[in-house]
Scaffold this motif. Structure first.
Motif, PDB file in Angstrom:
ATOM      1  N   SER A  34       0.833  -1.197   0.000  1.00  0.00           N
ATOM      2  CA  SER A  34       0.000   0.000   0.000  1.00  0.00           C
ATOM      3  C   SER A  34       0.868   1.247   0.000  1.00  0.00           C
ATOM      4  O   SER A  34       1.864   1.330   0.728  1.00  0.00           O
ATOM      5  N   ALA A  35       0.468   2.234  -0.828  1.00  0.00           N
ATOM      6  CA  ALA A  35       1.287   3.446  -0.982  1.00  0.00           C
ATOM      7  C   ALA A  35       1.316   4.304   0.273  1.00  0.00           C
ATOM      8  O   ALA A  35       2.286   5.021   0.520  1.00  0.00           O
ATOM      9  N   ASN A  36       0.252   4.237   1.099  1.00  0.00           N
ATOM     10  CA  ASN A  36       0.224   5.143   2.261  1.00  0.00           C
ATOM     11  C   ASN A  36       1.193   4.707   3.364  1.00  0.00           C
ATOM     12  O   ASN A  36       1.312   5.368   4.385  1.00  0.00           O
ATOM     13  N   GLN A  37       1.902   3.605   3.165  1.00  0.00           N
ATOM     14  CA  GLN A  37       2.921   3.214   4.135  1.00  0.00           C
ATOM     15  C   GLN A  37       4.262   3.868   3.832  1.00  0.00           C
ATOM     16  O   GLN A  37       5.150   3.887   4.676  1.00  0.00           O
ATOM     17  N   PHE A  38       4.416   4.384   2.588  1.00  0.00           N
ATOM     18  CA  PHE A  38       5.709   5.017   2.270  1.00  0.00           C
ATOM     19  C   PHE A  38       5.515   6.429   1.723  1.00  0.00           C
ATOM     20  O   PHE A  38       5.985   6.781   0.648  1.00  0.00           O
TER      21      PHE A  38
END
Lengths: 390, 170
Positions: free
Chosen positions: A200-204
């Motif tokens: 998931s993109a919201n982790q990085f």
């Protein structure tokens, strides 16, 4: 006073480069990649550029192996349900571990109601799955093994390569929930030899609303969403292009800065753990001490409850997360903490502290100072502490 | 999430501490459920002269304890018996739905403390706390699935044998 965010795993800021790219895309790329005119072509161009950045971040052999989804949760649902549906003729047995995220556990629970059988292997006190346990659990009916990479509550990183050596030999598909790891630590899908991998993109430092699923070429899997031919027919629905553009830039930055970010996080983690041990008595640092996510510290503070710690830190503009049942709205303590051997009371007093590239040593020191006072205040109120003190 | 009154009592709780020479003590809850509360009372001329608490729990549990002791202080025993979870929750200007059990805990602890005082006054000896009241499952103990009687793995929210959902009553 500005907020000290030490709850990166829940929310982390969009980096300026990500914001700029997304604003630019909002203004320019409203086209639909499925259209055959110039607006569509432009949209397809930025979509595929983002896919290339993700491909590089996880070292996939080809951009065609990367499918964009709406979240890590969707990717996980897609991987597990998609395999269960496509391989129902071969068998209905799936293997997992006791410390998976609810996206995995509840997906499996749903499949059990539809006739699937699930074996869940336990972990040791450090939160490690034993590959031998996986090997033992395999039957002729087994179609999938799903084990997470980095654990989101205690940080432990599982021996994925050793597990895929077993599944590859037995010709069983392997899915890895790498949501807490991708963009945080180097992930190489070819080296890990996984068939499916969720992230998931919201982790990085990317936007929420963009997830991804790596599907190794040739893996037989059904789509979760049927409809148009987007994502090569593997995930229908018009793409969240603005979000995907942001995810692409965030992935590019994560790839480029991976080494320095990991080193920065390791330094902060080391400082935090040393500080906790020095300043606060009766604590347990959870998870494996070395094979672990560098950006996460899980600490059980004995005799007090997590939500009250979180509230008191919040009063001082510091955000951290707790896995206490009271805070999460669940009625029981975290299954992950119980699995690594914490008792109920210690599980209730557990904080998950996560950080990122903008976090400073001064912020870690500030947390340590405030936490010391908060723990003292709450312990003075605690009947459990009172009993121990006599 | 919490009202201003709740936050005020949470941040600066009133009447904190163990009372060594209490005339009555009530203890409710346990760490398995996430909260535990002790209420101590000192009684003179049938009035609650002094009251204090120790609480392991969330913000709501601490605020409930604090507010409860504030309300009960100075009341006669008969008046104190009429303090309910509802009156504490109202004084706190409401609690989130999933925190209402915290107010039950507070009212129960006070009533137990009063009963303990009355029992002591009547010369009754308190039975020692039964070990089975302390429902503290620790790692290693295995529970049985109430549906299929298989060993339940504490790590799972569902039975790995029959797939039934587990809840706290196991």
């Amino acid at each position: 006073m500005s907020i000290i965010n030490l709850d990166y795993i829940s929310a982390n800021p969009l980096l300026p480069e990500v914001q700029d790219a997304m604003v630019k895309a909002i203004k320019k790329n409203y086209g639909n990649p499925s259209s055959s005119h110039r607006l569509g072509d432009e949209a397809t161009g930025v979509l595929e550029l983002a896919r290339k950045s993700i491909t590089a971040l996880i070292n996939s052999a080809s951009p065609e192996e990367v499918v964009f989804t709406s979240s890590g949760t969707e990717s996980i649902n897609h991987a597990i349900k998609g395999v269960a549906l496509a391989h129902a003729g071969k068998g209905k047995h799936i293997i997992t571990s006791n410390i998976e995220h609810n996206a995995v556990l509840k997906t499996l629970r749903r499949l059990m109601k539809m006739g699937c059988k699930v074996t869940s292997v336990s972990v040791d006190e450090y939160g490690l799955v034993s590959p031998a346990d996986i090997a033992r659990a395999i039957t002729d009916e087994t179609i999938l093994v799903t084990i997470m990479h980095g654990n989101n509550e205690v940080g432990t990183i599982q021996p994925i390569k050793e597990i895929t050596r077993i599944t590859r030999e037995k010709d069983i598909l392997f899915h890895c929930d790498a949501v807490a790891s991708v963009g945080i630590v180097p992930i190489d899908v070819q080296e890990l030899d996984v068939d499916l991998l969720s992230f998931s993109a919201n982790q990085f430092n990317g936007p929420s609303g963009v997830g991804g699923l790596y599907m190794r070429r040739g893996v037989k899997i059904w789509p979760l969403l049927d409809g148009g031919d987007q994502e090569n027919g593997r995930r229908a629905g018009t793409e969240n292009l603005i979000g995907i553009v942001g995810a692409g830039v965030a992935a590019e930055l994560a790839s480029r800065e991976m080494e320095s970010r990991v080193n920065h996080a390791k330094n902060l983690k080391d400082r935090l753990i040393k500080g906790l041990k020095k300043k606060i008595g009766d604590i347990i640092i959870n998870g494996h001490h070395e094979i672990s996510l560098p950006n996460l510290v899980s600490v059980s503070v004995k005799y007090i409850e997590g939500e009250s710690i979180v509230l008191m830190l919040d009063e001082e503009n510091i955000t951290v997360s707790t896995r206490s049942a009271c805070a999460s709205g669940a009625l029981r303590a975290s299954h992950v903490l119980l699995s690594v051997g914490r008792d109920y009371a210690d599980a209730q007093g557990t904080l998950v502290i996560t950080f990122g590239k903008e976090t400073t040593e001064a912020e870690i020191d500030r947390l340590l100072d405030v936490l010391e006072t908060v723990v003292e205040t709450l312990r003075k109120m605690s009947p459990l502490y009172n009993k121990v003190q006599g | 999430m919490y009202s201003k009154v709740v936050m005020d009592h949470f941040k600066t709780p009133r009447n904190v501490g163990e009372m060594k020479d209490a005339d009555g003590m009530g203890e409710v809850g346990n760490p398995v459920c996430g909260d535990m509360m002790n209420i101590y009372i000192k009684v003179e001329d049938d009035h609650i002269k002094d009251i204090s608490f120790l609480t392991f729990g969330c913000g709501a549990a601490i605020a409930v304890s604090s507010m409860l002791t504030d309300i009960a202080k100075g009341k006669t025993i008969e008046e104190a018996k009429k303090i309910t979870n509802k009156s504490v929750a109202e004084a706190l200007e409401g609690l989130p739905k999933n925190k209402l059990h915290c107010s039950n805990l507070g009212a129960d602890a006070l009533q137990l403390a009063i009963k303990d005082y009355e029992d002591r006054k009547a010369g009754k000896v308190r039975p020692p706390a039964r070990p089975e009241d302390r429902h503290e499952h620790t790692h290693g103990e295995s529970c049985k699935c109430p549906y299929c009687n298989g060993d339940v793995n504490a790590g799972l929210e569902f039975c790995s044998h029959c797939g039934k959902e587990m809840n706290d009553s196991h």
